[in-house]
Design a protein around this motif. Structure first.
Motif, PDB file in Angstrom:
ATOM      1  N   ASP A  15      15.849   2.131  -2.975  1.00 29.41           N
ATOM      2  CA  ASP A  15      15.668   0.877  -3.711  1.00 29.41           C
ATOM      3  C   ASP A  15      15.628   1.138  -5.211  1.00 29.41           C
ATOM      4  O   ASP A  15      16.222   0.401  -6.002  1.00 29.41           O
ATOM      5  CB  ASP A  15      14.373   0.185  -3.280  1.00 29.41           C
ATOM      6  CG  ASP A  15      14.390  -0.269  -1.823  1.00 29.41           C
ATOM      7  OD1 ASP A  15      15.487  -0.574  -1.319  1.00 29.41           O
ATOM      8  OD2 ASP A  15      13.304  -0.310  -1.221  1.00 29.41           O
ATOM      9  N   GLY A  54       3.538  -8.069  -1.565  1.00 33.05           N
ATOM     10  CA  GLY A  54       3.472  -6.621  -1.464  1.00 33.05           C
ATOM     11  C   GLY A  54       2.290  -6.084  -2.239  1.00 33.05           C
ATOM     12  O   GLY A  54       1.495  -6.847  -2.802  1.00 33.05           O
ATOM     13  N   ARG A 102       9.805  -3.778  -3.234  1.00 37.40           N
ATOM     14  CA  ARG A 102      10.159  -5.179  -3.037  1.00 37.40           C
ATOM     15  C   ARG A 102      10.252  -5.974  -4.327  1.00 37.40           C
ATOM     16  O   ARG A 102      10.808  -7.079  -4.328  1.00 37.40           O
ATOM     17  CB  ARG A 102       9.129  -5.838  -2.109  1.00 37.40           C
ATOM     18  CG  ARG A 102       9.044  -5.209  -0.730  1.00 37.40           C
ATOM     19  CD  ARG A 102      10.379  -5.258  -0.027  1.00 37.40           C
ATOM     20  NE  ARG A 102      10.291  -4.781   1.356  1.00 37.40           N
ATOM     21  CZ  ARG A 102      11.346  -4.636   2.166  1.00 37.40           C
ATOM     22  NH1 ARG A 102      12.564  -4.908   1.716  1.00 37.40           N
ATOM     23  NH2 ARG A 102      11.182  -4.211   3.406  1.00 37.40           N
ATOM     24  N   GLY A 103       9.703  -5.449  -5.411  1.00 32.48           N
ATOM     25  CA  GLY A 103       9.756  -6.189  -6.665  1.00 32.48           C
ATOM     26  C   GLY A 103       9.448  -5.295  -7.850  1.00 32.48           C
ATOM     27  O   GLY A 103       8.860  -4.217  -7.704  1.00 32.48           O
ATOM     28  N   GLY A 112      12.492   3.452  -0.027  1.00 33.73           N
ATOM     29  CA  GLY A 112      12.045   2.931  -1.306  1.00 33.73           C
ATOM     30  C   GLY A 112      12.692   3.656  -2.476  1.00 33.73           C
ATOM     31  O   GLY A 112      12.988   3.040  -3.515  1.00 33.73           O
ATOM     32  N   ARG A 147       8.929   0.338   0.997  1.00 30.49           N
ATOM     33  CA  ARG A 147      10.083  -0.222   0.292  1.00 30.49           C
ATOM     34  C   ARG A 147       9.646  -0.860  -1.028  1.00 30.49           C
ATOM     35  O   ARG A 147       8.552  -1.427  -1.120  1.00 30.49           O
ATOM     36  CB  ARG A 147      10.781  -1.279   1.154  1.00 30.49           C
ATOM     37  CG  ARG A 147      11.332  -0.783   2.475  1.00 30.49           C
ATOM     38  CD  ARG A 147      12.474   0.202   2.269  1.00 30.49           C
ATOM     39  NE  ARG A 147      13.588  -0.357   1.541  1.00 30.49           N
ATOM     40  CZ  ARG A 147      14.619  -0.996   2.120  1.00 30.49           C
ATOM     41  NH1 ARG A 147      14.644  -1.167   3.442  1.00 30.49           N
ATOM     42  NH2 ARG A 147      15.630  -1.458   1.395  1.00 30.49           N
ATOM     43  N   VAL A 166       5.013 -11.868  -6.211  1.00 25.79           N
ATOM     44  CA  VAL A 166       5.926 -11.116  -5.343  1.00 25.79           C
ATOM     45  C   VAL A 166       5.111 -10.474  -4.234  1.00 25.79           C
ATOM     46  O   VAL A 166       4.182  -9.706  -4.516  1.00 25.79           O
ATOM     47  CB  VAL A 166       6.686 -10.049  -6.150  1.00 25.79           C
ATOM     48  CG1 VAL A 166       7.623  -9.261  -5.233  1.00 25.79           C
ATOM     49  CG2 VAL A 166       7.471 -10.694  -7.295  1.00 25.79           C
ATOM     50  N   VAL A 171       5.289  -2.694  -3.787  1.00 24.06           N
ATOM     51  CA  VAL A 171       5.712  -1.859  -2.662  1.00 24.06           C
ATOM     52  C   VAL A 171       5.146  -2.429  -1.365  1.00 24.06           C
ATOM     53  O   VAL A 171       3.956  -2.787  -1.296  1.00 24.06           O
ATOM     54  CB  VAL A 171       5.243  -0.402  -2.859  1.00 24.06           C
ATOM     55  CG1 VAL A 171       5.710   0.484  -1.707  1.00 24.06           C
ATOM     56  CG2 VAL A 171       5.755   0.142  -4.193  1.00 24.06           C
ATOM     57  N   SER A 172       5.982  -2.507  -0.352  1.00 21.64           N
ATOM     58  CA  SER A 172       5.543  -3.020   0.949  1.00 21.64           C
ATOM     59  C   SER A 172       4.851  -1.927   1.747  1.00 21.64           C
ATOM     60  O   SER A 172       4.850  -0.747   1.363  1.00 21.64           O
ATOM     61  CB  SER A 172       6.751  -3.564   1.726  1.00 21.64           C
ATOM     62  OG  SER A 172       7.696  -2.530   1.959  1.00 21.64           O
ATOM     63  N   MET A 211      16.018  -6.111  -5.619  1.00 27.84           N
ATOM     64  CA  MET A 211      14.646  -6.495  -5.294  1.00 27.84           C
ATOM     65  C   MET A 211      14.233  -7.674  -6.153  1.00 27.84           C
ATOM     66  O   MET A 211      14.955  -8.077  -7.070  1.00 27.84           O
ATOM     67  CB  MET A 211      13.680  -5.325  -5.467  1.00 27.84           C
ATOM     68  CG  MET A 211      13.467  -4.874  -6.887  1.00 27.84           C
ATOM     69  SD  MET A 211      14.785  -3.781  -7.494  1.00 27.84           S
ATOM     70  CE  MET A 211      14.543  -2.363  -6.424  1.00 27.84           C
ATOM     71  N   ALA A 212      13.062  -8.227  -5.849  1.00 24.24           N
ATOM     72  CA  ALA A 212      12.616  -9.444  -6.523  1.00 24.24           C
ATOM     73  C   ALA A 212      12.154  -9.170  -7.949  1.00 24.24           C
ATOM     74  O   ALA A 212      11.617  -8.109  -8.260  1.00 24.24           O
ATOM     75  CB  ALA A 212      11.488 -10.093  -5.724  1.00 24.24           C
TER      76      ALA A 212
END
Length: 232
Positions: free
Chosen positions: A120, A105, A213-214, A117, A211, A103, A206-207, A80-81
């Motif tokens: 992730d 989200g 994301r960063g 997630g 998920r 980032v 979190v999206s 993730m980012a």
């Protein structure tokens, strides 16, 4: 000791123009607003794509300088980012700042992490284990000893007895965790890895579909027990 001035929108705009080398024109400059409601905010949104973070004191300056190096170290290992610093410098004598990419989200405090997630997060922990500890230590990342599980077991036992007396918990359940059993669960020698050490919702991006994301907030990273991140 360096006394940090109180940051204002005008000083932040001037700082951003200086960091991005956009000159000293009289244009209004980027839209800036503090993150959260602190009286002396150290984190500012800059437009829709950047975040400016100001180190408020000398200790935070040391941690921020280390954080920039740590983020570059971990980025290739994670699924993730990790924020990237597009510019950094000093916002006051001896106090650093960094202008980071935002980032996309939402905060993990506001969005639930889905089953994907959670996968992730497993990838995050796996990636951190792949970072060579010696490289992290060369950047100034400190090494910390694991917590004493026996001390935690005793403290939990005392709490369990009080709850048992109030008929809120069956203390016999915790008594099954004997000292030898706690010893088997303790961190093993040579098991220290790079640990984020602040893996809570506020540091997860979190999206909408859950998920991860960063991951933000790398200033408190240590070499230590990976159970700290699992607990977080």
């Amino acid at each position: 000791m360096t006394q940090a001035p109180t940051p204002t929108a005008d000083t932040v705009r001037r700082l951003v123009r200086s960091l991005l080398r956009e000159g000293t024109d009289t244009a209004a400059g980027p839209d800036v607003r503090p993150v959260g409601g602190a009286a002396e905010p150290a984190t500012w949104w800059v437009g829709t794509r950047h975040v400016l973070r100001l180190a408020p004191d000398a200790e935070a300056t040391v941690r921020q300088r280390r954080e920039l190096r740590v983020r570059d170290l971990v980025r290739p290992h994670l699924p993730m980012a990790v924020p990237t610093s597009v510019a950094h410098g000093e916002w006051a004598p001896g106090l650093t700042c960094t202008l980071d990419t935002k980032v996309p989200g939402g905060s993990g405090e506001e969005h639930d992490v889905s089953a994907l997630g959670e996968a992730d997060l497993a990838g995050l922990l796996t990636g951190l284990r792949e970072v060579p500890p010696r490289q992290a230590e060369a950047l100034g990342v400190p090494r910390t000893a694991p917590r004493s599980l026996e001390a935690l077991r005793r403290a939990a036992g005392q709490a369990a007895e009080r709850l048992d007396a109030a008929d809120e918990f069956d203390a016999a359940r915790l008594r099954q965790l004997t000292p030898p059993a706690a010893g088997q669960l303790a961190a093993q020698p040579g098991g220290a890895v790079l640990v984020h050490h602040g893996l809570t919702g506020e540091h997860l991006v979190v999206s909408a579909d859950g998920r991860v994301r960063g991951v933000l907030g790398w200033a408190d990273t240590v070499i230590g027990d990976p159970a700290e991140d699992i607990a977080g």
